[in-house]
Design a protein around this motif. Structure first.
Motif, PDB file in Angstrom:
ATOM      1  N   ARG A 108       0.860  -1.181   0.000  1.00  0.00           N
ATOM      2  CA  ARG A 108       0.000   0.000   0.000  1.00  0.00           C
ATOM      3  C   ARG A 108       0.889   1.221   0.000  1.00  0.00           C
ATOM      4  NH1 ARG A 108      -2.167   3.643   3.434  1.00  0.00           N
ATOM      5  NH2 ARG A 108      -4.296   4.269   3.032  1.00  0.00           N
ATOM      6  N   SER A 110       1.228   5.204   0.735  1.00  0.00           N
ATOM      7  CA  SER A 110       0.575   6.241   1.521  1.00  0.00           C
ATOM      8  C   SER A 110       0.175   7.383   0.592  1.00  0.00           C
ATOM      9  CB  SER A 110       1.508   6.761   2.615  1.00  0.00           C
ATOM     10  OG  SER A 110       2.557   7.510   2.030  1.00  0.00           O
ATOM     11  N   GLU A 112       0.633  10.436   1.102  1.00  0.00           N
ATOM     12  CA  GLU A 112       1.747  11.374   1.065  1.00  0.00           C
ATOM     13  C   GLU A 112       2.779  10.971   0.023  1.00  0.00           C
ATOM     14  OE1 GLU A 112       0.683   9.892   3.936  1.00  0.00           O
ATOM     15  OE2 GLU A 112      -0.364  11.585   4.824  1.00  0.00           O
TER      16      GLU A 112
END
Length: 128
Positions: A108, A110, A112
């Motif tokens: 996964r 993020s 950001e």
């Protein structure tokens, strides 16, 4: 927490994009005391039907998760701990397996990291 994201979460559940496995709200008082918050206590305005989350306690979230959340939030703030299943993923993965595919890795990114990568691409394109 303002509860602004809750309608979006309800929408994802109602459209069967995700299934909530665990949902826990925690509050850290200004004196540092951490308490679990009942879902019904989060908004209290009666505008959003949160009964869709009732019983969302699979047991995947434990005391260690609560402790980690408590350490991460500042006094006077709240947090939600969420474990969900992407319902679209199971039929997709099954179809791939039937076609001979094999999962060798998953992960996964993020938000950001994605935004930083997009910013870097945009900056590179602007400089070219």
């Amino acid at each position: 927490m303002t509860g602004e994201g809750l309608p979006l979460l309800v929408d994802l559940v109602e459209r069967e994009v995700i299934r909530i496995l665990d949902l826990l709200f925690v509050r850290k008082d200004t004196d540092g005391t951490v308490t679990a918050v009942e879902i019904a206590d989060v908004t209290g305005d009666g505008e959003l039907d949160l009964t869709v989350f009732e019983g969302a306690r699979s047991g995947l979230l434990g005391q260690d998760d609560l402790d980690e959340a408590a350490a991460a939030i500042e006094p006077g703030n709240s947090a939600a701990l969420l474990v969900y299943e992407n319902l679209w993923a199971a039929p997709f993965a099954s179809a791939l397996r039937r076609g001979g595919a094999q999962l060798v890795a998953s992960g996964r990114l993020s938000a950001e990291a994605v935004l930083a990568s997009l910013d870097a691409v945009e900056a590179a394109e602007a400089g070219a």
